[in-house]
Design a protein around this motif. Structure first.
Motif, PDB file in Angstrom:
ATOM      1  N   VAL A 225      69.116  41.045  50.118  1.00 26.92           N
ATOM      2  CA  VAL A 225      68.696  40.739  48.751  1.00 26.92           C
ATOM      3  C   VAL A 225      68.089  39.335  48.666  1.00 26.92           C
ATOM      4  O   VAL A 225      68.546  38.426  49.359  1.00 26.92           O
ATOM      5  CB  VAL A 225      69.887  40.854  47.766  1.00 26.92           C
ATOM      6  N   PRO A 226      67.065  39.192  47.791  1.00 24.74           N
ATOM      7  CA  PRO A 226      66.283  40.252  47.143  1.00 24.74           C
ATOM      8  C   PRO A 226      65.596  41.138  48.182  1.00 24.74           C
ATOM      9  O   PRO A 226      65.357  40.687  49.303  1.00 24.74           O
ATOM     10  CB  PRO A 226      65.252  39.492  46.310  1.00 24.74           C
ATOM     11  N   GLN A 227      65.295  42.384  47.790  1.00 24.92           N
ATOM     12  CA  GLN A 227      64.746  43.321  48.766  1.00 24.92           C
ATOM     13  C   GLN A 227      63.461  42.796  49.398  1.00 24.92           C
ATOM     14  O   GLN A 227      63.242  42.954  50.603  1.00 24.92           O
ATOM     15  CB  GLN A 227      64.495  44.687  48.108  1.00 24.92           C
ATOM     16  N   TRP A 228      62.581  42.200  48.589  1.00 24.12           N
ATOM     17  CA  TRP A 228      61.358  41.628  49.148  1.00 24.12           C
ATOM     18  C   TRP A 228      61.475  40.102  49.209  1.00 24.12           C
ATOM     19  O   TRP A 228      61.839  39.490  48.214  1.00 24.12           O
ATOM     20  CB  TRP A 228      60.133  42.009  48.303  1.00 24.12           C
ATOM     21  N   PRO A 229      61.245  39.485  50.380  1.00 22.87           N
ATOM     22  CA  PRO A 229      60.764  40.083  51.631  1.00 22.87           C
ATOM     23  C   PRO A 229      61.873  40.381  52.618  1.00 22.87           C
ATOM     24  O   PRO A 229      61.622  40.721  53.766  1.00 22.87           O
ATOM     25  CB  PRO A 229      59.873  38.986  52.183  1.00 22.87           C
ATOM     26  N   TRP A 230      63.151  40.251  52.187  1.00 16.04           N
ATOM     27  CA  TRP A 230      64.247  40.218  53.152  1.00 16.04           C
ATOM     28  C   TRP A 230      64.532  41.559  53.798  1.00 16.04           C
ATOM     29  O   TRP A 230      64.972  41.609  54.952  1.00 16.04           O
ATOM     30  CB  TRP A 230      65.487  39.644  52.477  1.00 16.04           C
ATOM     31  N   ARG A 231      64.262  42.651  53.100  1.00 15.76           N
ATOM     32  CA  ARG A 231      64.475  43.954  53.737  1.00 15.76           C
ATOM     33  C   ARG A 231      63.519  44.133  54.914  1.00 15.76           C
ATOM     34  O   ARG A 231      63.891  44.649  55.964  1.00 15.76           O
ATOM     35  CB  ARG A 231      64.280  45.064  52.706  1.00 15.76           C
ATOM     36  N   ALA A 232      62.271  43.675  54.731  1.00 16.45           N
ATOM     37  CA  ALA A 232      61.304  43.752  55.821  1.00 16.45           C
ATOM     38  C   ALA A 232      61.660  42.786  56.949  1.00 16.45           C
ATOM     39  O   ALA A 232      61.593  43.128  58.139  1.00 16.45           O
ATOM     40  CB  ALA A 232      59.901  43.460  55.291  1.00 16.45           C
ATOM     41  N   LEU A 233      62.068  41.568  56.568  1.00 17.74           N
ATOM     42  CA  LEU A 233      62.414  40.584  57.592  1.00 17.74           C
ATOM     43  C   LEU A 233      63.652  40.995  58.378  1.00 17.74           C
ATOM     44  O   LEU A 233      63.817  40.611  59.537  1.00 17.74           O
ATOM     45  CB  LEU A 233      62.628  39.223  56.930  1.00 17.74           C
ATOM     46  N   ASN A 234      64.527  41.773  57.752  1.00 21.89           N
ATOM     47  CA  ASN A 234      65.701  42.301  58.462  1.00 21.89           C
ATOM     48  C   ASN A 234      65.283  43.110  59.688  1.00 21.89           C
ATOM     49  O   ASN A 234      65.980  43.120  60.707  1.00 21.89           O
ATOM     50  CB  ASN A 234      66.516  43.172  57.505  1.00 21.89           C
ATOM     51  N   LEU A 235      64.143  43.795  59.582  1.00 19.97           N
ATOM     52  CA  LEU A 235      63.631  44.583  60.705  1.00 19.97           C
ATOM     53  C   LEU A 235      62.860  43.723  61.700  1.00 19.97           C
ATOM     54  O   LEU A 235      62.868  43.984  62.905  1.00 19.97           O
ATOM     55  CB  LEU A 235      62.708  45.699  60.179  1.00 19.97           C
ATOM     56  N   VAL A 236      62.225  42.667  61.183  1.00 24.95           N
ATOM     57  CA  VAL A 236      61.353  41.847  62.028  1.00 24.95           C
ATOM     58  C   VAL A 236      62.125  40.811  62.835  1.00 24.95           C
ATOM     59  O   VAL A 236      61.823  40.570  64.017  1.00 24.95           O
ATOM     60  CB  VAL A 236      60.288  41.153  61.150  1.00 24.95           C
ATOM     61  N   PHE A 237      63.137  40.180  62.226  1.00 26.65           N
ATOM     62  CA  PHE A 237      63.849  39.078  62.879  1.00 26.65           C
ATOM     63  C   PHE A 237      64.333  39.405  64.297  1.00 26.65           C
ATOM     64  O   PHE A 237      64.163  38.593  65.206  1.00 26.65           O
ATOM     65  CB  PHE A 237      65.036  38.635  62.030  1.00 26.65           C
ATOM     66  N   PRO A 238      64.962  40.575  64.527  1.00 25.41           N
ATOM     67  CA  PRO A 238      65.459  40.841  65.885  1.00 25.41           C
ATOM     68  C   PRO A 238      64.350  40.944  66.930  1.00 25.41           C
ATOM     69  O   PRO A 238      64.634  40.840  68.127  1.00 25.41           O
ATOM     70  CB  PRO A 238      66.186  42.192  65.725  1.00 25.41           C
ATOM     71  N   LEU A 239      63.106  41.145  66.497  1.00 27.86           N
ATOM     72  CA  LEU A 239      62.005  41.347  67.428  1.00 27.86           C
ATOM     73  C   LEU A 239      61.212  40.074  67.713  1.00 27.86           C
ATOM     74  O   LEU A 239      60.375  40.051  68.615  1.00 27.86           O
ATOM     75  CB  LEU A 239      61.047  42.412  66.868  1.00 27.86           C
ATOM     76  N   LEU A 240      61.464  39.013  66.957  1.00 30.36           N
ATOM     77  CA  LEU A 240      60.672  37.785  67.115  1.00 30.36           C
ATOM     78  C   LEU A 240      60.996  37.085  68.427  1.00 30.36           C
ATOM     79  O   LEU A 240      62.154  37.041  68.857  1.00 30.36           O
ATOM     80  CB  LEU A 240      60.959  36.837  65.956  1.00 30.36           C
ATOM     81  N   PRO A 241      59.995  36.506  69.078  1.00 33.12           N
ATOM     82  CA  PRO A 241      60.244  35.722  70.299  1.00 33.12           C
ATOM     83  C   PRO A 241      61.142  34.525  70.015  1.00 33.12           C
ATOM     84  O   PRO A 241      61.123  33.965  68.919  1.00 33.12           O
ATOM     85  CB  PRO A 241      58.830  35.265  70.709  1.00 33.12           C
ATOM     86  N   ARG A 242      61.901  34.107  71.002  1.00 32.50           N
ATOM     87  CA  ARG A 242      62.805  32.974  70.808  1.00 32.50           C
ATOM     88  C   ARG A 242      62.041  31.690  70.472  1.00 32.50           C
ATOM     89  O   ARG A 242      62.584  30.798  69.815  1.00 32.50           O
ATOM     90  CB  ARG A 242      63.664  32.765  72.061  1.00 32.50           C
ATOM     91  N   ALA A 243      60.792  31.582  70.919  1.00 28.66           N
ATOM     92  CA  ALA A 243      60.017  30.394  70.598  1.00 28.66           C
ATOM     93  C   ALA A 243      59.824  30.244  69.092  1.00 28.66           C
ATOM     94  O   ALA A 243      59.794  29.121  68.574  1.00 28.66           O
ATOM     95  CB  ALA A 243      58.653  30.462  71.288  1.00 28.66           C
ATOM     96  N   ILE A 244      59.693  31.359  68.379  1.00 30.16           N
ATOM     97  CA  ILE A 244      59.544  31.314  66.915  1.00 30.16           C
ATOM     98  C   ILE A 244      60.886  31.031  66.257  1.00 30.16           C
ATOM     99  O   ILE A 244      60.993  30.212  65.341  1.00 30.16           O
ATOM    100  CB  ILE A 244      58.942  32.636  66.403  1.00 30.16           C
ATOM    101  N   ILE A 245      61.941  31.672  66.748  1.00 29.15           N
ATOM    102  CA  ILE A 245      63.290  31.450  66.195  1.00 29.15           C
ATOM    103  C   ILE A 245      63.700  29.999  66.365  1.00 29.15           C
ATOM    104  O   ILE A 245      64.382  29.415  65.509  1.00 29.15           O
ATOM    105  CB  ILE A 245      64.321  32.387  66.874  1.00 29.15           C
ATOM    106  N   ALA A 246      63.268  29.353  67.454  1.00 28.17           N
ATOM    107  CA  ALA A 246      63.632  27.972  67.717  1.00 28.17           C
ATOM    108  C   ALA A 246      63.172  27.030  66.625  1.00 28.17           C
ATOM    109  O   ALA A 246      63.763  25.976  66.392  1.00 28.17           O
ATOM    110  CB  ALA A 246      63.054  27.527  69.052  1.00 28.17           C
ATOM    111  N   ARG A 247      62.097  27.389  65.912  1.00 25.18           N
ATOM    112  CA  ARG A 247      61.580  26.540  64.842  1.00 25.18           C
ATOM    113  C   ARG A 247      62.446  26.601  63.585  1.00 25.18           C
ATOM    114  O   ARG A 247      62.235  25.821  62.651  1.00 25.18           O
ATOM    115  CB  ARG A 247      60.152  26.970  64.484  1.00 25.18           C
ATOM    116  N   MET A 248      63.382  27.534  63.532  1.00 24.06           N
ATOM    117  CA  MET A 248      64.214  27.708  62.354  1.00 24.06           C
ATOM    118  C   MET A 248      65.483  26.868  62.391  1.00 24.06           C
ATOM    119  O   MET A 248      66.304  26.942  61.483  1.00 24.06           O
ATOM    120  CB  MET A 248      64.600  29.187  62.187  1.00 24.06           C
ATOM    121  N   GLY A 249      65.649  26.085  63.441  1.00 32.69           N
ATOM    122  CA  GLY A 249      66.870  25.297  63.569  1.00 32.69           C
ATOM    123  C   GLY A 249      66.919  24.103  62.632  1.00 32.69           C
ATOM    124  O   GLY A 249      65.957  23.728  62.017  1.00 32.69           O
TER     125      GLY A 249
END
Length: 249
Positions: A225-249
């Motif tokens: 929640v809210p459904q947009w954009p988090w429902r979509a990101l729920n599917l995308v987050f596990p697939l993102l490269p670690r290099a992108i996730i590293a920027r979220m620290g």
């Protein structure tokens, strides 16, 4: 089913206070607990003035005092004449990179968000099992979807624990009169989000709380929640490269 009598932990500010206001507007009786009793008393005065037909009970509760949790829950149940829903919302957002000399901050976050969350679930389900009905709501986070680096590592891990707890309980109780919902909010404008510096994708508190309350009322097993954009990101987050996730620290 209308869940009339609702207990909310961490209700003195932020999402907890926001949900209290939203449920009060729907005519629900509330049991509110948190460490800051003065805030709770002010909130109770506000709610009963705006909605004279409801009952609002308040108690001081430090959820890390695990022995006190079932006692306070039972007192609030007795004051309202029962509990139909318990929302495990109390949480902490402190954190530093692991191994940098501030283990206390990370341990406090993990203890408050998961161990104390488990203690609250224990107390709520003991009540619900005895009365053979109820709705347990666990407030997790979109941070639970993927391990995050830096100062968010312990927080994300603690919320992943909450999501796993909710999934296990929902599976166990799927054929019972007890419902279990796990909410994974995205960035909603609260003091905790402001301190974390998560400026992108932040939605106003009222909009975010409205989405949370709608999902709770539907008794969805798990909701982003809210459904947009988090429902979509729920599917995308596990697939993102670690290099992108590293920027979220």
């Amino acid at each position: 089913m209308t869940r009339r009598r609702i207990l909310i932990t961490g209700a003195s500010s932020g999402l907890g206070a926001g949900m209290a206001r939203a449920f009060a507007a729907r005519g629900r009786d509330l049991a509110l607990c948190a460490r800051r009793v003065d805030n709770l008393e002010q909130l109770r005065a506000e709610l009963v003035t705006a909605h004279p037909g409801i009952t609002v009970a308040v108690r001081r509760l430090d959820v890390n005092d695990h022995a006190a949790v079932p006692t306070v829950f039972a007192e609030l149940r007795d004051e309202l004449g029962g509990l139909d829903r318990v929302i495990v919302n109390a949480g902490l957002g402190k954190g530093v990179p692991v191994g940098t000399g501030r283990a206390d901050a990370n341990i406090a976050t993990a203890t408050t968000n998961f161990v104390a969350g488990l203690a609250q679930a224990e107390a709520a389900l003991e009540i619900f099992r005895k009365q053979d009905s109820g709705h347990l709501v666990l407030i997790s986070s979109m941070s639970a979807v993927r391990g995050l680096p830096g100062k968010k590592t312990a927080y994300a891990a603690s919320k992943a624990g909450m999501t796993a707890l909710g999934e296990g309980l929902a599976t166990e109780l799927r054929r019972s009169p007890i419902a279990v919902t796990t909410l994974q909010p995205g960035f909603i404008a609260t003091e905790m989000v402001a301190r974390a510096g998560d400026g992108a994708l932040v939605v106003p508190l009222e909009k975010g709380v409205g989405a949370m309350v709608a999902a709770i009322e539907r008794e969805t097993v798990r909701a982003c929640v809210p459904q947009w954009p988090w429902r979509a990101l729920n599917l995308v987050f596990p697939l993102l490269p670690r290099a992108i996730i590293a920027r979220m620290g």
